[in-house]
Design a protein around this motif. Structure first.
Motif, PDB file in Angstrom:
ATOM      1  N   MET A   1       0.815  -1.210   0.000  1.00 13.52           N
ATOM      2  CA  MET A   1       0.000   0.000   0.000  1.00 13.52           C
ATOM      3  C   MET A   1       0.849   1.261   0.000  1.00 13.52           C
ATOM      4  SD  MET A   1      -3.164  -0.682  -0.204  1.00 13.52           S
ATOM      5  CE  MET A   1      -3.939   0.815   0.388  1.00 13.52           C
ATOM      6  N   LYS A   2       2.154   1.156   0.442  1.00 12.74           N
ATOM      7  CA  LYS A   2       2.983   2.344   0.480  1.00 12.74           C
ATOM      8  C   LYS A   2       3.196   2.910  -0.905  1.00 12.74           C
ATOM      9  CE  LYS A   2       5.445   1.163   4.729  1.00 12.74           C
ATOM     10  NZ  LYS A   2       6.765   0.883   5.328  1.00 12.74           N
ATOM     11  N   ARG A   3       3.135   2.051  -1.915  1.00 14.10           N
ATOM     12  CA  ARG A   3       3.338   2.524  -3.285  1.00 14.10           C
ATOM     13  C   ARG A   3       2.080   3.126  -3.870  1.00 14.10           C
ATOM     14  NH1 ARG A   3       5.253  -2.267  -6.650  1.00 14.10           N
ATOM     15  NH2 ARG A   3       5.325  -0.622  -8.240  1.00 14.10           N
ATOM     16  N   MET A   4       0.991   2.997  -3.175  1.00 15.83           N
ATOM     17  CA  MET A   4      -0.297   3.402  -3.757  1.00 15.83           C
ATOM     18  C   MET A   4      -0.552   4.874  -3.524  1.00 15.83           C
ATOM     19  SD  MET A   4      -4.018   1.751  -3.133  1.00 15.83           S
ATOM     20  CE  MET A   4      -5.391   2.241  -4.156  1.00 15.83           C
ATOM     21  N   LYS A   5       0.096   5.720  -4.325  1.00 12.11           N
ATOM     22  CA  LYS A   5      -0.073   7.160  -4.174  1.00 12.11           C
ATOM     23  C   LYS A   5      -0.965   7.639  -5.309  1.00 12.11           C
ATOM     24  CE  LYS A   5       4.267   7.840  -1.749  1.00 12.11           C
ATOM     25  NZ  LYS A   5       5.550   8.562  -1.706  1.00 12.11           N
ATOM     26  N   LEU A   6      -2.252   7.488  -5.098  1.00 11.56           N
ATOM     27  CA  LEU A   6      -3.212   7.837  -6.130  1.00 11.56           C
ATOM     28  C   LEU A   6      -3.726   9.237  -5.907  1.00 11.56           C
ATOM     29  CD1 LEU A   6      -5.313   4.575  -6.067  1.00 11.56           C
ATOM     30  CD2 LEU A   6      -3.127   5.014  -7.128  1.00 11.56           C
ATOM     31  N   HIS A   7      -4.144   9.870  -6.975  1.00 10.21           N
ATOM     32  CA  HIS A   7      -4.753  11.183  -6.886  1.00 10.21           C
ATOM     33  C   HIS A   7      -6.149  11.061  -6.304  1.00 10.21           C
ATOM     34  CE1 HIS A   7      -1.706  13.179  -9.459  1.00 10.21           C
ATOM     35  NE2 HIS A   7      -1.577  11.960  -9.917  1.00 10.21           N
ATOM     36  N   VAL A   8      -6.647  12.145  -5.718  1.00  8.90           N
ATOM     37  CA  VAL A   8      -7.941  12.052  -5.088  1.00  8.90           C
ATOM     38  C   VAL A   8      -9.062  11.990  -6.080  1.00  8.90           C
ATOM     39  CG1 VAL A   8      -8.733  14.396  -4.808  1.00  8.90           C
ATOM     40  CG2 VAL A   8      -9.077  12.781  -3.041  1.00  8.90           C
ATOM     41  N   ARG A   9      -8.770  12.295  -7.346  1.00 11.15           N
ATOM     42  CA  ARG A   9      -9.798  12.095  -8.341  1.00 11.15           C
ATOM     43  C   ARG A   9     -10.129  10.634  -8.399  1.00 11.15           C
ATOM     44  NH1 ARG A   9      -4.952  13.919 -10.834  1.00 11.15           N
ATOM     45  NH2 ARG A   9      -5.438  16.072 -10.927  1.00 11.15           N
ATOM     46  N   MET A  10      -9.252   9.821  -7.907  1.00 13.71           N
ATOM     47  CA  MET A  10      -9.499   8.389  -7.864  1.00 13.71           C
ATOM     48  C   MET A  10      -9.820   7.984  -6.456  1.00 13.71           C
ATOM     49  SD  MET A  10      -6.877   5.770  -6.870  1.00 13.71           S
ATOM     50  CE  MET A  10      -7.787   4.426  -6.677  1.00 13.71           C
ATOM     51  N   LEU A  11     -10.258   8.845  -5.635  1.00 21.07           N
ATOM     52  CA  LEU A  11     -10.319   8.657  -4.194  1.00 21.07           C
ATOM     53  C   LEU A  11     -10.836   7.312  -3.827  1.00 21.07           C
ATOM     54  CD1 LEU A  11      -9.281   9.977  -1.798  1.00 21.07           C
ATOM     55  CD2 LEU A  11     -10.757  11.786  -2.303  1.00 21.07           C
ATOM     56  N   ALA A  12     -10.029   6.406  -4.179  1.00 19.57           N
ATOM     57  CA  ALA A  12     -10.078   5.149  -3.483  1.00 19.57           C
ATOM     58  C   ALA A  12      -9.777   5.545  -2.072  1.00 19.57           C
ATOM     59  CB  ALA A  12      -8.994   4.249  -4.019  1.00 19.57           C
ATOM     60  N   VAL A 108      -3.659   6.584 -11.683  1.00 25.68           N
ATOM     61  CA  VAL A 108      -3.486   5.169 -11.329  1.00 25.68           C
ATOM     62  C   VAL A 108      -2.299   4.519 -12.029  1.00 25.68           C
ATOM     63  CG1 VAL A 108      -5.938   4.918 -10.840  1.00 25.68           C
ATOM     64  CG2 VAL A 108      -5.107   4.413 -13.148  1.00 25.68           C
ATOM     65  N   ASP A 109      -1.428   5.306 -12.631  1.00 26.83           N
ATOM     66  CA  ASP A 109      -0.330   4.726 -13.391  1.00 26.83           C
ATOM     67  C   ASP A 109       0.624   3.899 -12.532  1.00 26.83           C
ATOM     68  OD1 ASP A 109       0.186   7.315 -12.297  1.00 26.83           O
ATOM     69  OD2 ASP A 109       2.092   7.355 -13.377  1.00 26.83           O
ATOM     70  N   ARG A 110       0.726   4.238 -11.233  1.00 27.18           N
ATOM     71  CA  ARG A 110       1.621   3.488 -10.344  1.00 27.18           C
ATOM     72  C   ARG A 110       0.856   2.712  -9.276  1.00 27.18           C
ATOM     73  NH1 ARG A 110       6.680   7.708  -9.242  1.00 27.18           N
ATOM     74  NH2 ARG A 110       7.212   8.046 -11.452  1.00 27.18           N
ATOM     75  N   ALA A 111      -0.427   2.621  -9.432  1.00 27.44           N
ATOM     76  CA  ALA A 111      -1.243   1.901  -8.448  1.00 27.44           C
ATOM     77  C   ALA A 111      -1.060   0.398  -8.597  1.00 27.44           C
ATOM     78  CB  ALA A 111      -2.710   2.254  -8.644  1.00 27.44           C
ATOM     79  N   PRO A 112      -1.181  -0.346  -7.514  1.00 28.82           N
ATOM     80  CA  PRO A 112      -1.151  -1.814  -7.605  1.00 28.82           C
ATOM     81  C   PRO A 112      -2.290  -2.299  -8.492  1.00 28.82           C
ATOM     82  CG  PRO A 112      -0.956  -1.083  -5.323  1.00 28.82           C
ATOM     83  CD  PRO A 112      -1.344   0.116  -6.126  1.00 28.82           C
ATOM     84  N   MET A 113      -1.997  -3.249  -9.346  1.00 36.80           N
ATOM     85  CA  MET A 113      -2.989  -3.773 -10.279  1.00 36.80           C
ATOM     86  C   MET A 113      -3.308  -5.230  -9.947  1.00 36.80           C
ATOM     87  SD  MET A 113      -3.927  -1.463 -12.511  1.00 36.80           S
ATOM     88  CE  MET A 113      -3.624   0.199 -11.919  1.00 36.80           C
ATOM     89  N   PRO A 114      -4.531  -5.658 -10.275  1.00 32.90           N
ATOM     90  CA  PRO A 114      -5.622  -4.879 -10.864  1.00 32.90           C
ATOM     91  C   PRO A 114      -6.260  -3.954  -9.834  1.00 32.90           C
ATOM     92  CG  PRO A 114      -6.378  -7.077 -10.339  1.00 32.90           C
ATOM     93  CD  PRO A 114      -4.900  -7.067 -10.064  1.00 32.90           C
ATOM     94  N   LEU A 115      -7.058  -3.020 -10.324  1.00 35.26           N
ATOM     95  CA  LEU A 115      -7.692  -2.040  -9.457  1.00 35.26           C
ATOM     96  C   LEU A 115      -9.108  -1.780  -9.945  1.00 35.26           C
ATOM     97  CD1 LEU A 115      -7.574   0.287  -7.280  1.00 35.26           C
ATOM     98  CD2 LEU A 115      -6.776   1.753  -9.144  1.00 35.26           C
ATOM     99  N   ALA A 116     -10.076  -1.918  -9.062  1.00 35.30           N
ATOM    100  CA  ALA A 116     -11.469  -1.623  -9.403  1.00 35.30           C
ATOM    101  C   ALA A 116     -11.863  -0.308  -8.755  1.00 35.30           C
ATOM    102  CB  ALA A 116     -12.391  -2.737  -8.923  1.00 35.30           C
ATOM    103  N   LEU A 117     -12.433   0.599  -9.557  1.00 35.17           N
ATOM    104  CA  LEU A 117     -12.925   1.876  -9.059  1.00 35.17           C
ATOM    105  C   LEU A 117     -14.417   1.982  -9.327  1.00 35.17           C
ATOM    106  CD1 LEU A 117     -10.418   4.689 -10.128  1.00 35.17           C
ATOM    107  CD2 LEU A 117     -10.544   3.441  -7.983  1.00 35.17           C
ATOM    108  N   ALA A 118     -15.124   2.601  -8.388  1.00 33.34           N
ATOM    109  CA  ALA A 118     -16.546   2.886  -8.573  1.00 33.34           C
ATOM    110  C   ALA A 118     -16.717   4.393  -8.623  1.00 33.34           C
ATOM    111  CB  ALA A 118     -17.364   2.298  -7.425  1.00 33.34           C
ATOM    112  N   VAL A 119     -17.315   4.881  -9.698  1.00 34.85           N
ATOM    113  CA  VAL A 119     -17.519   6.312  -9.891  1.00 34.85           C
ATOM    114  C   VAL A 119     -19.018   6.593  -9.903  1.00 34.85           C
ATOM    115  CG1 VAL A 119     -17.035   8.311 -11.353  1.00 34.85           C
ATOM    116  CG2 VAL A 119     -15.427   6.386 -11.298  1.00 34.85           C
ATOM    117  N   ALA A 120     -19.461   7.444  -8.988  1.00 32.64           N
ATOM    118  CA  ALA A 120     -20.880   7.792  -8.888  1.00 32.64           C
ATOM    119  C   ALA A 120     -21.286   8.696 -10.046  1.00 32.64           C
ATOM    120  CB  ALA A 120     -21.155   8.487  -7.555  1.00 32.64           C
ATOM    121  N   PRO A 121     -22.584   8.846 -10.296  1.00 33.26           N
ATOM    122  CA  PRO A 121     -23.038   9.706 -11.395  1.00 33.26           C
ATOM    123  C   PRO A 121     -22.532  11.142 -11.301  1.00 33.26           C
ATOM    124  CG  PRO A 121     -24.835   8.326 -10.641  1.00 33.26           C
ATOM    125  CD  PRO A 121     -23.712   8.120  -9.663  1.00 33.26           C
ATOM    126  N   ASN A 122     -22.276  11.635 -10.067  1.00 36.08           N
ATOM    127  CA  ASN A 122     -21.794  13.008  -9.916  1.00 36.08           C
ATOM    128  C   ASN A 122     -20.284  13.119 -10.063  1.00 36.08           C
ATOM    129  OD1 ASN A 122     -20.893  11.870  -7.531  1.00 36.08           O
ATOM    130  ND2 ASN A 122     -21.650  13.506  -6.215  1.00 36.08           N
TER     131      ASN A 122
END
Length: 281
Positions: A1-12, A108-122
Motif C-alpha cells: 500500500m505504500k506505493r499506492m499514491k493515487l490522486h484524489v480524483r481516484m479517491l479510493a 493510477v499509473d503506479r497503483a497496484p494492479m488490478p484495481l477496481a474503481l466505482a464512480v458515482a453519477p456526480n
C-alpha cells in the motif's frame, strides 16, 4: 500500500464501508480534473454516458494478463453484471496509449494492479479496491446520494456544511447559506443537504453521530479527507460558524495538511489531524 499514491480524483482514498468516510492513508489528495478536460476515448465516453443515465461506472484497471488479473476480472464481471440496472462497467488497460488520459485523470499509473474503481453519477469515486476484492465490496460502493455528494466535495478539497433537515423545511441553516455566499469562503465551502427521512441516508448519518429521527435540524462540518470537526444547530449564524471554525484552526502550522482557505502563521503547531477551518481574511 505504500506505493499506492493515487490522486484524489481516484479517491479510493475515501473507502466507504458502511458509509464511513475513512481515507486510505497512502492516497494523495489533489484537485479533481473534470471529465470534460480529458481527451475523448471509449472509456471517457462510457463515463459520460453513465453520468447522463444517472448510473455508476465501475472501472477495472489492469496492466497485464496474469492469474490475479483474470481472477479479479471474473469477480468484477459477474458482480457488475448483477448491478446492470444501476451501473455500467468497463475494462481499462493502463498501458494502452488510448487510455492515457483516463489513467492520468485518476492517477493510477503506479497503483497496484488490478484495481477496481466505482464512480458515482456526480463524478465522486466511492470506492477503490486494489489487487484483491470480493463481490460484496463492489456492491458496497453504491452509496446514498448524500454520501456521494459529500465525497465529491471532499475530493474537490472543499469544506462541507452537511445540513440535515427534512426537505420541506426551507428556513433552516441561514448561517451556512451566508457563509457560502461570502466571497472569502465561497470557493472553499459547499452545502450538502440531506433529508433524514430518506432511509438510504440513515447509515451515513449514524456514522457521523447524527440521529436520523431527531426533529431539530443539525449541521455537521467536515474537512478533507472526511473528518467531522464541528456540529451546529440549524439557526446558527455565519458569525458563530466562522468563530468556532477559526478557533479550531488556531493551532495550525504552515506545513500542516489544512482545509481550504486556511492561512497559518509562522511558528504555529499543526491542528489536530491537520484539519483546519477557513481563516478570516
Amino acid at each position: 500500500m505504500k506505493r499506492m499514491k493515487l490522486h484524489v480524483r481516484m479517491l479510493a482514498a475515501l473507502t466507504i464501508a458502511g458509509c464511513s468516510l475513512a481515507p486510505i492513508a497512502s492516497l494523495k489528495a489533489q484537485q479533481v480534473t473534470p471529465p470534460q478536460a480529458v481527451a475523448a476515448s471509449p472509456a471517457v465516453a462510457a463515463m459520460q454516458k453513465a453520468a447522463q443515465d444517472g448510473k455508476y461506472l465501475f472501472i477495472y484497471f489492469w496492466k497485464q494478463e496474469d492469474r490475479q488479473t483474470e481472477s479479479m476480472q471474473t469477480v468484477f464481471q459477474q458482480t457488475t453484471k448483477e448491478m446492470a440496472e444501476v451501473a455500467d462497467a468497463i475494462r481499462v488497460q493502463i498501458t494502452d496509449p488510448d487510455n492515457a488520459a483516463l489513467v492520468k485523470q485518476f492517477g493510477v499509473d503506479r497503483a497496484p494492479m488490478p484495481l477496481a474503481l466505482a464512480v458515482a453519477p456526480n463524478g465522486a469515486v466511492t470506492r477503490g479496491l486494489p489487487v484483491s476484492f470480493e463481490a460484496q465490496q463492489l456492491r458496497d460502493a453504491i452509496v446514498s446520494p448524500g454520501t456521494a455528494a459529500t465525497l465529491k466535495a471532499m475530493q474537490d478539497r472543499k469544506l462541507v456544511l452537511l445540513c440535515v433537515q427534512p426537505a420541506a423545511d426551507a428556513t433552516a441553516f441561514p448561517g451556512a447559506l451566508e457563509l457560502t455566499r461570502d466571497q472569502r469562503f465561497a470557493a472553499s465551502t459547499q452545502i450538502v443537504n440531506i433529508d433524514p427521512t430518506e432511509a438510504s441516508e440513515h447509515s451515513f448519518l449514524k456514522s457521523l453521530g447524527v440521529e436520523p429521527s431527531a426533529s431539530d435540524g443539525t449541521m455537521v462540518v467536515l474537512t478533507p479527507p472526511g473528518q467531522a470537526v464541528a456540529t451546529f444547530a440549524k439557526h446558527a449564524s455565519k458569525e458563530q460558524i466562522v468563530e468556532k471554525l477559526t478557533a479550531l484552526s488556531s493551532a495550525c502550522c504552515p506545513d500542516g495538511q489544512c482545509g481550504p482557505g486556511v492561512q497559518c502563521a509562522p511558528g504555529q503547531q499543526c491542528c489536530p489531524g491537520g484539519n483546519c477551518a477557513p481563516a478570516q481574511k
